[in-house]
Design a protein around this motif. Structure first.
Motif, short mmCIF file in Angstrom:
data_model
loop_
_atom_site.label_atom_id
_atom_site.label_comp_id
_atom_site.label_asym_id
_atom_site.label_seq_id
_atom_site.Cartn_x
_atom_site.Cartn_y
_atom_site.Cartn_z
N VAL A 112 21.35 6.71 0.57
CA VAL A 112 20.43 7.14 -0.48
C VAL A 112 20.97 8.45 -1.02
O VAL A 112 21.27 9.38 -0.25
CB VAL A 112 19.00 7.30 0.07
N ALA A 113 21.14 8.52 -2.34
CA ALA A 113 21.86 9.65 -2.94
C ALA A 113 21.18 10.98 -2.66
O ALA A 113 21.83 11.98 -2.37
CB ALA A 113 22.01 9.44 -4.44
N ASN A 114 19.85 10.99 -2.79
CA ASN A 114 19.10 12.19 -2.43
C ASN A 114 19.50 13.48 -3.14
O ASN A 114 19.72 14.51 -2.47
CB ASN A 114 19.17 12.41 -0.91
N TYR B 179 27.02 5.49 -6.33
CA TYR B 179 26.73 6.75 -5.64
C TYR B 179 28.07 7.43 -5.43
O TYR B 179 29.06 6.78 -5.09
CB TYR B 179 26.02 6.48 -4.30
N GLU C 240 24.10 9.55 7.90
CA GLU C 240 23.20 8.91 6.96
C GLU C 240 23.26 7.38 7.03
O GLU C 240 24.33 6.81 7.15
CB GLU C 240 23.55 9.33 5.53
N TYR D 30 15.87 9.60 7.74
CA TYR D 30 17.14 9.56 7.02
C TYR D 30 17.80 10.92 7.25
O TYR D 30 17.30 11.95 6.80
CB TYR D 30 16.91 9.32 5.53
#
Lengths: 162, 791, 262
Positions: free
Chosen positions: B198-200, B371, B695, B713
């Motif tokens: 997840v790029a976050n 991503y 991650e 995460y």
């Protein structure tokens, strides 16, 4: 609704809030101090860190009403009134300790809290103290460097230019 | 002596002052007078038939203005996909409709079912909870192998086998590759997973729609890396708003990393609802919502085979990959496992025969798209892992096996067997630099010291190549791209000499406001302070394509150079008039026009003033004003490359991996601002380390995301990471863009994961624990389990 | 969050009176409760803030005991010279809960009352044989903790403080869950007048527990080598961060390391 009063960045402020209003909402929505950011909802990211009565606190994890009567410092209060950056802020710029800038206010506030407690932290101590501040851009290298440099400057030591 | 101005100077960032003082202007900081708030009611099940959505009671709740459901969006378009892939059998990919609000079915946890607009966010959320939703839950499909097994439920009726496409590349090479592998001296095979991420970006997504009934203009404020692309996709394909009636503003954006490229439903919703209600509508994601709505990244399962001769020379590579698309096709999703992945499978090596097969699979999960690195990390990871495994199997040193196969420095330009042609590079040089900065020579002594403390020390490396600034448009159009891949810039010289550059590149951490003026300062011989950069607003600049794929300086910067060259050409003509000299005799240097062999000169400011106050001016032959626009469409990608090393310590009792050192030797061609380039590499490395060690987005079998917050995460934190040694002194300038630059934004995330995994495996194997592979992330529990199974 | 009233309690009796209201709930540092409220997983009618109650804010070191008020923050425990001298392991434990901003707000009373199965403090209470002071009276830690998020307290009752007997030696070893940084497994070991105690947090589906097999073995010979093999994996937590077997293994490893650090 409850009436609350506090000092924010040295200025007396007051407002009417609900019980559920968070300190960060009060700062952003009521006072327009949008430098304090919200990056998560579980209290981990630290984008919302401010100082309450001299200690770092997550403003998204504290009720506004609980800060009634407190002295609050936000990122907007860190530079001098004439706009001159504080030593920590200047070090972040000098050492490229920020990229997108979103986590930066929380980082600066946590760094200031660390240096209030420990004037001469080691690299490991700086890293440990940033446990509650997540940055996705910098890989932390330059943030850590900036904080170590700011600490040295505040101790009156010369810092090698970058 | 380092420069303090222009190209090559480590100028401090001007944007920092606003970010450091809380004066940034992020989308959530914007409040439009009279704004209302949207809250999305989202599916809590991964797959289900929507039986009914009853909004009657909820609509009457306090503050509610209107509740929208899928039915409200049946007349408008779905979210478009920007790239069409053609399968091996000649059929085009399956492209199911992606509605703004779910219609008929929900297909992943987080799929929006209804949206409430109310006077306050709390009221909107209260009302959303009061909506009566009946969903008939269907079995979900999460695992890709199961999805295409023929026995799984179909995510979309149009793709009963859940297959989006089945792509072969290079199809003409297939038989030759098969034959080479069959007859090779040695074949190394590896099955691996490239973990879903997840790029976050730290700023969650936000959208504010505004509508002006008097003018009929719509404005969207959004957290985007490419506001023009959103204007095009949303305007033309979803809502049918012509571009001149739609302005998209992406102000300060708190990180993107790819996930803010795409056009999302919430943007279209807020724009649509603002017009329907004639009120501004604001939506701010919270992090939990971001986890189930932002497009995820990676998520490949691959089998790779590498054929070698007896000397360790690579003969052929064959890969078979399953690539997760999630429940719908996100904007550029189909391109990632194909053209951004297969074309990189040559890496930095001379492997003559390569064949990749990629099957893209629908599952009941959040859509997966680009991503940081997008396809290129997946390619590099497979390659650098299988090479390390081959080296171990054949008893060849991992540096040596790579050196034996590097494309030699004198072989450029080099045509790979996977379509792309590298313009420049020197892979031995970056490897030499790496061996030096990572102190390979001292490693065994350090390993022995760790052993004394009961720890297993390992050194791992990788050699990566990246393709940045995807182009040219006419070629990528043939490959299925539905967008152009140029960039634009307008350079406006004002009457008093101040310069404004309007660029289509968007800065969300990259520092364009600092670096772009360095280029102009170099060209015009003026201080950087005279140059202002305008970006992120479709109302203030020409059509642009935005920032992704490490393209800003190589494509956007090149467009700016082209526009600036036009300015200089025109200014020379004006100067020639002012100096009464032939234009071909006019020279321009350090901000001054002069005539060769004379003392005639006129400064840039005087020329600018003359252009706007054209009294002594040849109006019959030169238009007044000094403003030029250029669109730059590159003739090729740029190919940054480098070599990375990780040094780790493994605690054999707990499986915990400590990263002790990380070194990167990159070749980015010419560098505009070394400080910023180094920072970009740092950030990429941290994300790569995150992928390798921490991650992972994990779904359970029912399609529930188990890692839906920072509680589960694992984001890299300061104390997970060391200081990095980063070097970009090896420079082979790009030959086809005017600045000789290559992209640097994604390199760190591409080169680092295999170096980490190789380092851990080196630690284990050198410590007598025979482990061939561990899938990322190399969490303590996984490393421990691998150690146990090796016992 | 759902709407609720907020009230700062000035004294324990104020707080108890206010908590009589239906669905009223205490809040101390709020570091766990506020995220829960944000996710709308709880809907109290009122929150009664205990963090300002003066009588719950003291730390006393006397008579072989360290007594800490329920509203004392983790940071205050970590910084307290008396605690550092008397039970350094306890100060160390407090210094590594959450992150600095969390430590500035979070309190021992809140942590103990919440009894999160991965929280650090319950292991110290159990591992030192602490007494939990509450509005329902004093209770031994052994009786107080009753499984994940469950304690001997009923609704409307609050933890007012914790008294820790000062041991001969003690140590806490935490192996963190990589995302939340809570304890994946944390082991608090002490040796004192009451014998050897080994308390484990993070590992069990039944919450914090005493590893009696290790206690018995260490009572005979207090040495890392005496720590028995890993306990059975049955009943250990299994999730994406570690299997039951892994957690059971870590219990033994962290116990050895804690004994070594004593």
């Amino acid at each position: 609704m409850t009436k609350i009063s506090m000092k924010v960045n040295g200025e007396a402020v007051s407002g009417e809030v609900e019980g559920r209003t968070l300190l960060v909402q009060f700062l952003r929505d009521h006072l327009g101090l949008t430098g304090t950011h919200v990056g998560c909802d579980t209290g981990q990211c630290g984008a919302c860190v401010v100082h309450v009565d001299g200690e770092s606190v997550k403003a998204c994890n504290m009720l506004a009403a609980a800060a009634d009567g407190a002295e609050v410092m936000t990122i907007e209060g860190m530079a001098a009134p004439d706009g001159t950056l504080s030593v920590i802020q200047a070090a972040f710029q000098e050492h490229h300790g920020l990229q997108c800038g979103f986590c930066t206010p929380g980082m600066v506030m946590s760094a200031a809290d660390l240096l209030n407690r420990n004037a001469n932290p080691s690299e490991a101590e700086v890293r440990a103290y940033l446990e509650g501040n997540i940055c996705r851009c910098t890989g932390y290298h330059n943030i850590v460097k900036a904080i170590l440099a700011a600490a040295a400057t505040l101790r009156g030591e010369a810092v090698a230019a970058e | 002596m380092p420069k303090d101005s222009g190209i090559g100077a480590s100028i401090k960032r001007r944007e920092d002052v606003r970010f450091l003082t809380g004066a940034g202007n992020y989308t959530d900081d914007i409040n439009v007078a009279g704004q209302t708030y949207a809250y999305f009611l989202r599916s809590t099940v991964a797959h289900g038939k929507i039986v009914s959505v009853d909004t009657a009671a909820a609509s009457k709740m306090p503050g509610v203005l209107r509740i929208f459901t899928g039915a409200d969006f049946e007349a408008v378009g779905g979210l478009p996909c920007g790239w069409q892939i053609t399968s091996r059998n000649g059929e085009v990919m399956k492209e199911p409709r992606h509605p703004i609000l779910a219609s008929g079915k929900v297909r992943h946890v987080g799929d929006p079912i209804a949206a409430v607009v109310a006077k306050s966010l709390a009221e909107a959320r209260d009302a959303a909870e009061a909506i009566g939703v009946e969903i008939e839950e269907l079995p979900a499909v999460v695992d890709m192998r199961a999805a295409i097994s023929g026995a799984a439920p179909a995510v979309h009726d149009e793709a009963p086998d859940n297959l989006c496409y089945d792509w072969g590349f290079v199809e003409e090479n297939r038989e030759a590759v098969d034959a080479a592998i069959k007859s090779a001296h040695h074949v190394t095979t590896l099955e691996l997973t490239n973990n879903r991420l997840v790029a976050n970006p730290m700023e969650p997504r936000v959208a504010i729609g505004d509508f002006n009934r008097a003018s009929g203009d719509s404005t969207l404020y959004t957290t985007s890396q490419n506001p023009h692309v959103i204007r095009l996709l949303m305007g033309a394909f979803v809502l049918g708003i012509p571009e001149h009636k739609l302005r998209v503003i992406a102000p300060d954006v708190g990180g993107g990393f790819g996930t803010k490229i795409f056009h999302y439903a919430e943007e279209a919703f807020c724009t649509f609802a603002a017009k329907a209600l004639n009120k501004p509508v604001k939506w701010t994601a919270d992090r939990s919502e971001a986890f189930i709505t932002d497009a995820h990244g990676r998520d490949h399962v691959t089998k790779i085979e590498l054929a070698l001769d007896k000397d360790g020379k690579f003969l052929a590579i064959r890969t078979a990959t399953l690539a997760n698309m999630g429940a719908y096709l996100s904007t550029f999703a189909p391109s990632v496992p194909t053209w951004l992945h297969g074309t990189l499978m040559a890496g930095t090596y001379t492997t003559p025969l390569i064949y990749c097969n990629v099957k893209a699979v629908f599952t009941n999960t959040v859509p997966v798209d680009a991503y940081r690195g997008a396809g290129r990390p997946e390619a590099t990871f497979q390659l650098e892992r299988v090479i390390d495994k081959a080296a171990r199997e054949m008893g060849i040193d991992p540096v040596e096996i790579r050196r034996r196969n590097f494309i030699p420095a004198d072989a450029f330009p080099y045509q790979t067997p996977v379509a792309v042609a590298y313009d420049t590079g020197d892979y031995h040089a970056t490897m030499d630099k790496l061996v030096e900065i990572a102190d390979f020579a001292g490693f065994e002594a350090r390993r022995a010291e760790s052993a004394k403390r009961g720890k297993l020390r390992g050194l791992g490396l990788s050699s990566y190549i990246e393709a940045c600034g995807i182009a040219p448009s006419n070629l990528v159009g043939q490959l299925g791209a539905r967008a152009g891949l140029y960039e634009s810039a307008t350079v406006r010289v004002n009457a008093a000499g101040g310069i404004v550059v309007m660029t289509g590149s968007h800065s969300h951490g990259q520092g364009h406001e600092t670096t772009f003026p360095q280029v102009i300062a170099e060209m015009f011989g003026c201080p950087e302070a005279n140059v202002e950069i305008v970006h992120g607003d479709t109302g203030r600049g020409p059509m642009g394509m935005g920032t992704y794929g490490s393209r800003s300086i190589a494509v956007g910067g090149a467009a700016m150079v082209r526009a600036a060259e036009k300015i200089i050409a025109k200014a020379k003509r004006i100067a020639s008039h002012l100096m009464e000299a032939a234009v071909e005799d006019v020279e321009f240097a350090n901000g001054v026009f002069s005539v060769a062999g004379t003392d005639k000169k006129v400064d840039f400011g005087s020329v600018a003033l003359a252009a706007y106050v054209p009294h002594n001016y040849p109006l019959e032959s030169i238009e007044p004003g000094l403003e030029e626009t250029a669109f730059y469409d590159p003739s090729n990608f740029t190919y940054p490359a480098g070599a990375y090393a990780a040094e780790v310590e493994v605690d054999p009792e707990t499986g915990a991996v400590t990263l002790l050192a990380f070194s990167a030797a990159d070749d980015f061609g010419n560098v505009i601002n070394p400080m910023i380039v180094t920072g970009q590499v740092h950030g990429g490395i941290a994300q790569g380390i995150g992928q390798a060690l921490l991650e992972s987005a994990v779904y359970d079998a029912n399609g529930q995301l188990l890692t839906g917050s920072y509680m589960d995460y694992a984001m890299p934190r300061a104390d997970d990471l060391p200081m990095y040694a980063v070097d970009h002194s090896c420079q082979t300038p790009c030959t086809h863009n005017p600045l000789g630059v290559k992209g640097c934004g994604e390199a760190g995330a591409i080169g680092s994961p295999p170096a980490l995994v190789n380092a851990v495996l080196d630690a284990l194997n050198a410590g007598g624990i025979g482990v061939e592979h561990i899938d990322m992330p190399l969490s303590p529990s996984r490393v421990w389990a691998a150690i146990q199974s090796a016992k | 969050m759902y709407a609720f009233d907020y009230q700062k309690a000035g004294s324990v009796s104020d707080a108890l009176a206010a908590l009589k209201a239906e669905d009223a709930q205490p809040i101390s540092g709020g570091q766990t409760l506020i995220p829960t409220l944000k996710a709308r997983l709880a809907a109290p009618s009122a929150l009664i803030d205990l963090s300002g109650i003066a009588e719950m804010k003291g730390i006393e070191v006397a008579g072989g005991m360290v007594k800490i008020g329920g509203a004392v923050t983790h940071q205050s425990v970590a910084d307290h010279a008396g605690v550092k001298a008397a039970i350094p392991a306890l100060a160390q434990l407090a210094a590594h809960i959450g992150d600095p901003a969390v430590r500035h707000k979070g309190t021992i009373g809140g942590s103990v009352a919440n009894n999160d199965p991965s929280a650090c403090y319950p292991s110290a209470c159990l591992g030192l044989g602490a007494t939990i002071h509450s509005s329902a009276g004093d209770m031994a830690a052994d009786e107080f903790f009753q499984g994940m998020f469950a304690t001997a307290l009923d609704a409307g009752q609050i933890v007012t403080g914790v008294s820790f007997p000062i041991p001969e030696k003690a140590a806490y070893m935490k192996f963190v869950q990589p995302a939340s940084r809570f304890a994946l497994v944390g082991v608090f070991v002490s040796k004192g007048a009451g014998g050897v105690r080994v308390a484990v947090t993070g590992a069990s589906e039944s919450g914090v527990f005493r590893w009696t097999a290790a206690e018995d073995a260490l009572a005979g010979n207090f040495s890392p080598d005496s720590v028995p093999p890993a306990p059975a994996a049955d009943g250990m937590i299994g999730d994406i961060h570690g299997s039951p077997e892994y957690r059971a293994h870590l219990v033994a490893v962290m116990t050895k390391r804690a004994v070594k650090a004593c």
